[in-house]
Scaffold this active site. Structure first.
Site, short mmCIF file in Angstrom:
data_model
loop_
_atom_site.label_atom_id
_atom_site.label_comp_id
_atom_site.label_asym_id
_atom_site.label_seq_id
_atom_site.Cartn_x
_atom_site.Cartn_y
_atom_site.Cartn_z
CB THR A 20 -6.88 2.75 -4.46
OG1 THR A 20 -6.19 1.52 -4.31
CG2 THR A 20 -8.16 2.72 -3.64
CE LYS A 34 -8.05 -2.60 -3.39
NZ LYS A 34 -8.52 -1.67 -2.38
CG HIS A 85 -11.53 0.79 0.24
ND1 HIS A 85 -10.67 1.29 -0.69
CD2 HIS A 85 -10.84 0.83 1.42
CE1 HIS A 85 -9.53 1.63 -0.11
NE2 HIS A 85 -9.61 1.36 1.18
CE1 TYR A 99 -6.21 5.09 -1.66
CE2 TYR A 99 -4.14 4.90 -0.48
CZ TYR A 99 -5.45 4.53 -0.66
OH TYR A 99 -6.01 3.59 0.16
CB SER A 147 -0.88 -0.02 1.26
OG SER A 147 -1.42 1.26 1.51
C1 FMN Z 1 -7.10 -2.70 7.52
C2 FMN Z 1 -7.33 -2.41 6.09
C3 FMN Z 1 -6.51 -1.48 5.42
C4 FMN Z 1 -6.73 -1.22 4.07
N1 FMN Z 1 -5.87 -0.35 3.42
C5 FMN Z 1 -6.00 -0.16 2.08
C6 FMN Z 1 -5.06 0.63 1.37
O1 FMN Z 1 -4.11 1.18 1.93
N2 FMN Z 1 -5.24 0.77 0.03
C7 FMN Z 1 -6.27 0.18 -0.65
O2 FMN Z 1 -6.39 0.33 -1.85
N3 FMN Z 1 -7.17 -0.60 0.02
C8 FMN Z 1 -7.05 -0.79 1.34
N4 FMN Z 1 -7.94 -1.61 2.00
C9 FMN Z 1 -9.00 -2.30 1.24
C10 FMN Z 1 -8.54 -3.68 0.79
O3 FMN Z 1 -7.46 -3.59 -0.11
C11 FMN Z 1 -9.67 -4.45 0.10
O4 FMN Z 1 -10.18 -3.69 -0.96
C12 FMN Z 1 -10.81 -4.84 1.01
O5 FMN Z 1 -10.36 -5.16 2.31
C13 FMN Z 1 -11.55 -6.02 0.44
O6 FMN Z 1 -12.50 -6.49 1.31
P1 FMN Z 1 -12.60 -8.02 1.76
O7 FMN Z 1 -11.35 -8.37 2.42
O8 FMN Z 1 -13.80 -8.06 2.57
O9 FMN Z 1 -12.65 -8.87 0.54
C14 FMN Z 1 -7.77 -1.87 3.36
C15 FMN Z 1 -8.58 -2.80 4.04
C16 FMN Z 1 -8.36 -3.08 5.38
C17 FMN Z 1 -9.24 -4.08 6.06
#
Ligand code: FMN
Length: 384
Positions: free
Chosen positions: A160, A257, A281, A134, A111
């Protein structure tokens, strides 16, 4: 549930994680936006699809090898971008995740908001990785990140697009979580209930963002300057022209994404993306949106076979991954399913999460009569 060994599914890992990290941190991982309707729906939507097995096929050998974002993977799922992993695993942060991914021969997504720098992550395991970005308002800084990711050997880029503004995560407001975590009366009590986590967190580089050494240093008592500087980094007037520019600048496998409609998937294809990631997300941004799994078949029909479809949102079982593939996806990416493992036991916990999903997915392939990924198709799925 007190030990990794006794965890037999992803929900068990979540229960163990809740015992290892302070409540504000597990709420940050498990929470969603507003009333969390989309968060819950992401999971329950999988129940609207049934798996149809094909009988009496030779499944003595199961091959789960596939190709995504120009990379060979041993399994059709990988680790999605999860920022601030230093909160979930203060000792190793992202290094634990990338090493676990390498062990299972699957992609790891670093990330933008990693606590370790992209160079440290790249060095930690010599396996294929993606870099999630981003859009930054400072063009020179954006180009610099792009160059750094290329130089460090990242194979693909993930842009994203669904976080122009942060989601309204009421659990975080109630639990007193700020990012980075700050010592308030409320949070201090919670942190002290997890002394092992607290000691490791205080000994670590905390919440500093590895990719932005120019940001002010944070401490648990003062993060104001950091938060202000961070909020100024990101571009709020992002358009498709920016995406097109980034795709050209990267010049390799590129995924967008946060696509949540057929129209935007077609727009991403037109912009030159090699993959779309159907994602809301994990229900953390816009409450009330559909579940990504509900879009897969329509998006595949509209964009044709040449663009990859990756799905996240609610994936907690190997059968969820099978359903996504049967509907037309190339792969799934994991958020909480992986972070629960990471919080529960660092690298060993992340490996446990991958091991559970691998076993579940392989069993599902065997029971449906599929011996390779290309045999999974629409004949294996039925919508209720
Ligand atoms: C703790 C946490 C941090 C996340 N940080 C990012 C991030 O920095 N960048 C991003 O594109 N998505 C981020 N996400 C979203 C995840 O990449 C993903 O899209 C999402 O968790 C998918 O949901 P699922 O695990 O229920 O399938 C984050 C999700 C969680 C749970």
């Amino acid at each position: 549930m007190y030990r990794l060994k006794s965890c037999i599914n992803i929900d068990d890992l979540g229960r163990l994680a809740a015992k290892r990290v302070p409540l504000p941190v597990s709420d940050y991982v498990e929470g969603g936006a507003d009333d969390e309707v989309t968060l819950r729906h992401n999971c329950s939507a999988f129940n609207h699809y049934q798996i149809v097995p094909k009988a009496l096929q030779d499944v003595s050998v199961i091959n789960t090898q596939t190709q995504v974002m120009g990379c060979e993977m041993a399994l059709p799922f990988y680790i999605s971008a999860t920022g601030f992993s230093g909160m979930m695993c203060p000792k190793d942060a992202e290094l634990a995740g990338v090493r676990a991914a390498a062990k299972f021969d699957v992609l790891y997504t670093a990330s933008t908001f990693s606590n370790r720098s992209l160079e440290e992550i790249a060095q930690a395991a010599h396996s294929d990785k993606l870099f999630q970005v981003y859009v930054l308002s400072d063009k020179a800084l954006a180009s610099q990140l792009n160059q750094r990711a290329k130089a460090a050997g990242f194979k693909g880029m993930v842009l994203t697009i669904d976080t122009i503004v942060g989601g309204n995560r009421e659990r975080d407001t109630r639990s007193g979580l700020s990012i980075p975590p700050r010592l308030t009366l409320k949070s201090t009590l919670q942190f002290m209930l997890r002394p092992r986590w607290l000691v490791q967190y205080l000994l670590s580089d905390g919440a500093n963002l590895g990719n932005f050494p120019q940001l002010p240093k944070v401490s648990m008592t003062d993060s104001q300057a950091f938060v202000i500087a961070l909020s100024k980094l990101f571009k709020k007037d992002l358009t498709w022209a920016d995406a097109e520019h980034m795709i050209q600048e990267w010049g390799g496998p590129f995924a967008i994404k946060g696509i949540m409609s057929v129209e935007d998937a077609l727009r991403a294809k037109q912009a030159g993306a090699s993959a779309v990631i159907l994602s809301n997300h994990g229900g953390r941004q816009l409450d009330g949106s559909p579940a990504p799994i509900e879009l897969v078949a329509d998006v595949r029909a509209a964009i044709g076979p040449e663009i990859e479809i990756i799905v996240d949102g609610g994936i907690r079982r190997g059968t969820d991954i099978f359903k996504a593939l049967a509907l037309g996806a190339n792969a799934c990416s994991l958020g909480p399913a992986y972070v629960r493992g990471l919080s529960a036991g660092g690298q060993a916990g992340a490996e446990k999460a991958l091991e559970i999903l691998k076993a579940e997915f392989e069993r599902c392939m065997t029971l449906t009569g599929c011996s390779s990924i290309d045999q999974i198709g629409s004949e294996h799925i039925r919508q209720l």
